[in-house]
Each structure stands twice: as C-alpha cells, then as structure tokens.
Enzyme design. Sequence first.
Site, PDB file in Angstrom:
ATOM      1  CB  SER A   1      -0.933  -0.083   1.207  1.00  0.00           C
ATOM      2  OG  SER A   1      -1.803   1.001   1.240  1.00  0.00           O
TER       3      SER A   1
ATOM      4  CG  ASP B   1      -3.309   3.778  -0.982  1.00  0.00           C
ATOM      5  OD1 ASP B   1      -3.955   3.476  -2.001  1.00  0.00           O
ATOM      6  OD2 ASP B   1      -3.314   3.083   0.048  1.00  0.00           O
TER       7      ASP B   1
ATOM      8  CG  ASP C   1      -6.526   0.436  -0.266  1.00  0.00           C
ATOM      9  OD1 ASP C   1      -5.691   1.356  -0.169  1.00  0.00           O
ATOM     10  OD2 ASP C   1      -6.470  -0.607   0.412  1.00  0.00           O
TER      11      ASP C   1
HETATM   12 MG   LIG Z   1      -3.792   1.128   0.474  1.00  0.00          MG
END
Ligand SMILES: [Mg+2]
Length: 551
Positions: A68, A284, A288
């Site tokens: 992420s 990001d 998400d």
């Molecule tokens: Mg993320």
Amino acid sequence: MSDLPIQSIKELSELHPKPADLHFQYGTAGFRTLGSTLDSVVFRVGLLAGLRSKKLDGKTIGVMVTASHNPEEDNGVKLVDPRGEMLEASWETHATVIANAPTTDALIDALEAVVRNAKIDLSKPAKVVYARDTRRSGPALISALENGFKALGAEGRNAGVTTTPILHYLVKAINTKDTSESYGEDSEEGYFKKLSQSFKKLTAGKVKPEPLIIDCANGVGALAAAKFATHLGETLPLTLANTAISTPGALNNVCGADFVKTMQRLPSGLVDHLKPGQRACSLDGDADRLMYYYLDERGSFHMLDGDKIATLVAAFIVDLVKNAGLDSEIKVGVVQTAYANGASTKYLAERLPVKCVSTGVKHLHHAAEHYDIGVYFEANGHGTVLFSQPTQERFANYEPSTPAQSTALNHLINLTQLINQTVGDALSDMLLVEVVLAHKSYTGVEWNSLYADLPNRLVKVVVSNRAAFKTEDAERRLVSPQGLQAKIDELVRKYEGGRSFVRPSGTEDVVRVYAEAALKAQSDELAFRVAGLVYDEAGGDASKRPKEFLP
Ligand SMILES: [Mg+2]
Ligand SMILES: CC(=O)N[C@H]1[C@@H](OP(=O)(O)O)O[C@H](CO)[C@@H](O)[C@@H]1O
C-alpha cells in the site's frame, strides 16, 4: 478425508526457509514488512489460501501482494474471503502461527493443526485468484506464492499487476458468477466496464466537468486510472500525474494519499500544474485510499479527506432515498472512527445515525453492514458504501409513483453498480465523488464549505511498552494506565471545543495522540500536552523527552 500432500509441501518448503530471527504478525493489513524478508511468509500464505478455499467448499480465495502506502522496500500479503471481504479474524491467528513455524516439520505440524481445528475436508478443491502491485519485490514473491499453491495442489489464477480493490472485485465476481447475485464479469475489463457504464448513466445530461488531475503515487493506480481514462473518454477528462511505475524510489515518495493526508500539502508532480480552483486527488500505492484537494485563489491548499467524502456522499444518498419515496423504509447510516473530525461528526449526526468504531477498515465495514445503506470512511480516505441485499432487492421491485421518484430510484440502482462494495476503492470513490459534484454543481470550494474542519493534530509517542495502553468506548477512552484518562479529561476541559484521545497503534510501535480544538494553536498545544502526559506516564526517559512535548 484425504491427507495433506506432505512430500510436496516438504520439498517446496525447503526452497522457502523461514528466517530464524524474524517474527511475523498477520495484522490489520495482513503481513507487512521489508519485501526482502517475506519469501517464506508468502509461500506459506499460498498454502493457507488453499486450505481456506477447501474449508469454504472450493470457493475462490483472493491473495494480494502489496504494501500500500508504505515505502517501496516494504511489501506485504493479505487474504481476501469469497465475498470480497477481508479474511475472517479467526484465520488471522492461523496465518500468524503458520508464518512463524521455525522449520518445515513444524510447518507441517502447524498445517495439520489448522486442518484439524478448522475441520477442513482436504478432498475439496482449492481455488485462489492473486495479484500484486508494482513493487520490484513483487515478481519473486508471486513465485513463492505459486509454489505454495503447487505444494497444496491449489488451482491459481494470476490477475497480474492490479489494484487491491480490483482484486477484491474479482474475488466476489468469480464467486457470484452465474448466480442471482452476480457482481459483474470476472475480469479487469468487466470491472472497468461496470463502473464506467454506471458513471455514464449517472452523469448523463450533466455539464461536462473540468479535467480532474489524479496523483497516482507512481504506483499501480496509474495503470487502472489510464484504463478508466480510455473507458470514460470525454465524460470525465482525467489528467494523470505521478505515473512513473518503473522508476526506482518513486513509489509513494512525496506523493500519494498518505503523504497528502499527513503533510497536508500538494504532492510533487502537481505543484506547478494545479490551477486555482481545479480539483485534484491522490491515490495511495495500491489505490484503495483517496484524498481530494484544491488550491484557492491565493494558492492556499485545501484538503477534502475521508470525512469530507463521507459527508458529501451520505448527504447525497439520503436525498436520493427521500426523493425516491423510500425514506420511511430504508435507513442510511454512517460509520466513522475516533479520528473523524469532530465537525464532520456534528454535521452528519444532525442528519442521520452515526456510529463510531475502533480503527481499522474491518471494524467499519462490519458496522456498516448493519444499516440498509451504510457509508463508512476513515479520515485517511479509505471507505465505501454498502447496500444490504434486501435494500438492493427493494430497489429492484419498488414501483415509484412519480417521474421524480423514478429518476432518484434509477440513480440509486446505478450507484450500487458504481460503488465497489467489497472494500474501499480509490477510483470507484473518485467516480462517486465526481457524480455527486456533477449533480450538485459543486466545485471543491462549495463541497469544502459544507462544514469547516476543526483544527487538529496527530502526534506519535514512542513508549517502551505500548501494550500497557488499553482503551474502551471505540478507543476514545483509556482504561489503562490507570488514572491517565482523568488527567487527559482535566486538560481537555481547558480548551474550547477540545477533544483528545490516546490509543496504541495497531501498525506501528507507537502510541498515537489525537487532539482537536477551536483554534489551530490550541489543538497543537493540547496534543503536545497530552503527548507529554503519555510520555511521562509510560516512564519515558526524561533526558530524551521530545522538546515539543509540553509539561
Ligand atoms: Mg492502500
Ligand atoms: C490514525 C491512522 O491513520 N491510523 C491508520 C493506521 O492504523 P494504526 O492502528 O493507527 O496504526 O493504519 C491502519 C491500516 O492501514 C488504518 O486503518 C488506520 O486508519
């Protein structure tokens, strides 16, 4: 009952030995740490995904390899359950145990224990769909994962390099294929088509919007955003920035949703491009999370975070439900965490039910499921809207009595298609925001003026043992260390509009302090005073006390 294929697990496990000195933890976001240390973990997640699928009668499980918004050297892996949701909590424990078995023999014992405890019928088929983000450690980790499938005899479907929310979509689409609850075509193309078509229906006849700039964090969102640009064409002109997915060191570096939320300023790559009033947003590293922002005429930066998105979207949906004539039977609710800005909570609570839950998306998601339509967002920009199955059925069989009701109903039905209900999805949320702005004829300025954020400050405190900090009331109050909450309360009372809470982080070895107050200087002062209290209470070394922590 058949047995585990011990021989093949043994042979392949020897290729993926566990580093002796490391402990791994399946946390809020799965396993997440330096990518170079994750080989054995990801191999074992391959085994576990196969077992999880067998446990669920051969339904397809998802595996996503991503870290992420973390630095580029990090990587991670998480499992997705058949309805596109996060892995059931009890299996997080299995994952941690399996990841930490020191040897191949210990691993086999741990796997056998899971099979026994979870009563898994090994004769069932196992199916997994998997993907990764753009990190350079990704391909090798995917090979380790595939060895895990091979060892167990699980059938794997490689979804390539894609976003976390697209992988969640695929899992749900595969498992609902050819059923009455079909979520859409089980391909990336199916995802883009489903969302773009509903976006076009929802914005038909609206004024063509000004181009929207997307900061893609130099990550996988750049690929998905480019595909959306093709599908949407003139209906939503997109300008992509920070798309350097192959440039070493670029991912999430001075850009992306987490950078923008934390630093409260423009990401690099936009600084000389954003015109006053123009809308821009940041994704990001796995697309998400979403942050919107704009510059005013004086060049000042204004951020529209997850709370602002929740407010915009919830108010819009409440209106549609009312205009459709369904407000007496369909209840809309919002779920937030303690980090939601107090002004957003006040604005929302005057209009609809608002619930506060513990930090972490799974808590928000589960709470949102209790409403007919549940809107949830973390302040950091992760969130979505859930329409319960009965609500979706009601939309399908409801007979509107006026043309206005019929229009509102159609919008609601199209929203159920536009919104990725499996998980927070930056690009789906972006389209949702654009729909609302188009319907309301709002610019960023008008959206931002729905309520004014209370000034706030987030501070990290490094303590020797963060486990000593225990909370209640959705993490808003401390029960331990004893007496500390009373001291915090006493401080908070001295500040106009003051609010502050302290909780141990679930992802970093720190205690977080949040404070807000009517004025910026006061929110900072309150945060640093509470941080000082926490530091002293936790027995922090006086000589190393951060100088900004107030007495
Ligand atoms: Mg993320
Ligand atoms: C204040 C804050 O932003 N906390 C984040 C952070 O959790 P902590 O438990 O606070 O470390 O990471 C979580 C996972 O990404 C996210 O859900 C959450 O919102």
